[in-house]
Enzyme design. Structure first.
Site, PDB file in Angstrom:
ATOM      1  N   THR A 276      -5.270  84.452 -64.834  1.00 19.08           N
ATOM      2  CA  THR A 276      -4.970  83.680 -63.793  1.00 19.08           C
ATOM      3  C   THR A 276      -5.492  82.299 -64.110  1.00 19.08           C
ATOM      4  OG1 THR A 276      -7.519  84.210 -63.262  1.00 19.08           O
ATOM      5  CG2 THR A 276      -5.729  85.880 -62.434  1.00 19.08           C
ATOM      6  N   GLY A 277      -5.193  81.395 -63.070  1.00 19.23           N
ATOM      7  CA  GLY A 277      -5.482  80.020 -63.443  1.00 19.23           C
ATOM      8  C   GLY A 277      -4.923  79.437 -64.633  1.00 19.23           C
ATOM      9  N   SER A 278      -3.581  79.775 -64.833  1.00 16.23           N
ATOM     10  CA  SER A 278      -3.362  79.347 -66.210  1.00 16.23           C
ATOM     11  C   SER A 278      -2.120  78.227 -66.378  1.00 16.23           C
ATOM     12  CB  SER A 278      -2.554  80.636 -66.920  1.00 16.23           C
ATOM     13  OG  SER A 278      -1.769  81.347 -66.136  1.00 16.23           O
TER      14      SER A 278
ATOM     15  N   GLY B 221      -5.536  73.638 -68.739  1.00 13.13           N
ATOM     16  CA  GLY B 221      -6.885  73.943 -69.155  1.00 13.13           C
ATOM     17  C   GLY B 221      -7.006  75.173 -70.050  1.00 13.13           C
TER      18      GLY B 221
ATOM     19  N   GLY C  79      -6.911  78.342 -69.296  1.00 16.79           N
ATOM     20  CA  GLY C  79      -6.128  79.534 -69.026  1.00 16.79           C
ATOM     21  C   GLY C  79      -5.025  79.047 -69.597  1.00 16.79           C
TER      22      GLY C  79
ATOM     23  N   SER D 155     -19.066  81.311 -68.956  1.00 18.61           N
ATOM     24  CA  SER D 155     -19.647  80.050 -69.551  1.00 18.61           C
ATOM     25  C   SER D 155     -20.867  80.193 -69.846  1.00 18.61           C
ATOM     26  CB  SER D 155     -19.496  78.967 -68.415  1.00 18.61           C
ATOM     27  OG  SER D 155     -20.259  77.846 -68.711  1.00 18.61           O
TER      28      SER D 155
ATOM     29  N   TYR E 242     -22.470  76.796 -59.721  1.00 19.95           N
ATOM     30  CA  TYR E 242     -21.309  77.158 -60.704  1.00 19.95           C
ATOM     31  C   TYR E 242     -22.038  78.233 -61.605  1.00 19.95           C
ATOM     32  CZ  TYR E 242     -18.602  76.808 -64.847  1.00 19.95           C
ATOM     33  OH  TYR E 242     -17.872  77.037 -66.002  1.00 19.95           O
TER      34      TYR E 242
END
Length: 264
Positions: free
Chosen positions: A13-15, A18, A20, A141, A154
């Site tokens: 996902t989110g690829s 960045g 991803g 993270s 975050y």
């Protein structure tokens, strides 16, 4: 060690950019059939073309869906009913003083960073357990265990990812399915490049000087004393997704350049 993921299907996902995108590229290079995901069809198409340039024989397709919503996750699962490898990478960040963070931001960050992975893991993990093989990786993270005062909302979501990944790993006992979290440190993705460029402009510095100053001032415990590259983080994720990582389960794996000053 030669990682061979041929015969597997991986969703990142989110690829479209960045970390991803680097993960999707790495998985494709290792032989997996890769599904690229992003909110925009144009960006999905661009990402597929970009991966095709470095892995021309790879099987890569894309699904445009907003995984921050239940509807978007449902659309993605409908388009791709089963996967062997799920990389829950979609996420957002934004430096903002705690007293300026409204309720809406807390909910938005939780939906994007946490609920996307919850919903997709709930959809795909049963198939992995039935098949008795699968990999789920949450991209967390170092902020999960070193909450940054400038991004408390975050950090909260990243800590939640560690809890969820460990809890899901408990459900894999006695199977060949694994669930892990990878914790990158400061990484020079597109979003971070923009953040650093803004810092440079504000302070009348070069981008290189601003990047070095940020690490020195805000992440002084880093042992590598620089931002990581997206490919460096992707290397860890590709390994965790591999068959070779068969006994790595329920772990929170650090890929943060020694920033966290602990031995565990």
């Amino acid at each position: 060690m030669k990682i061979d993921l041929s015969g597997t299907t991986a969703l990142v996902t989110g690829s479209t950019g960045g970390i991803g995108h680097a993960i999707a590229k790495g998985l494709a290079g290792a032989g997996a059939d890769v599904i690229v995901n992003g909110r925009s069809q144009a960006k999905v198409d661009q990402a597929i073309a970009s991966i095709g340039k470095v892995a021309p024989s790879a099987k890569v397709r894309g699904v445009a869906a907003d995984v921050s919503t239940a509807e978007g996750c449902a659309a993605l699962v409908k388009a791709v009913p089963r996967v062997d490898i799920l990389i829950n990478n979609a996420g957002i960040f934004e430096p903002k003083p705690f007293f300026d963070i409204p309720d809406e931001d807390w909910h938005r960050f939780f939906n994007v960073n946490v609920m996307s992975g919850v919903r997709l893991s709930r959809a795909y993990m049963p198939g992995m357990l039935e098949k008795n093989w699968g990999r789920i990786v949450f991209i967390a993270s170092e902020s999960a265990i070193m909450i940054p005062k400038e991004m408390i909302h975050y950090g909260m979501t990243k800590t939640a990812q560690l809890s969820i990944s460990r809890g899901l790993a408990e459900m894999t006992k006695g199977t060949a399915v694994t669930v892990n979290a990878v914790m990158p440190g400061p990484t020079m993705s597109e979003g971070v490049e923009t953040f650093v460029a803004d810092l440079a402009k504000q302070n009348g510095q070069s981008v290189e000087t601003a990047a070095a100053s940020f690490i020195r001032e805000h992440r002084p415990s880093s042992l590598i004393q620089r931002f990581a590259t997206v490919d460096e983080v992707a290397n860890m994720v590709v390994y965790v997704a591999s068959r070779e990582a068969s006994i790595t389960n329920g772990a929170a794996l650090r890929a943060e350049g020694g920033l966290v000053p602990t031995i565990a």
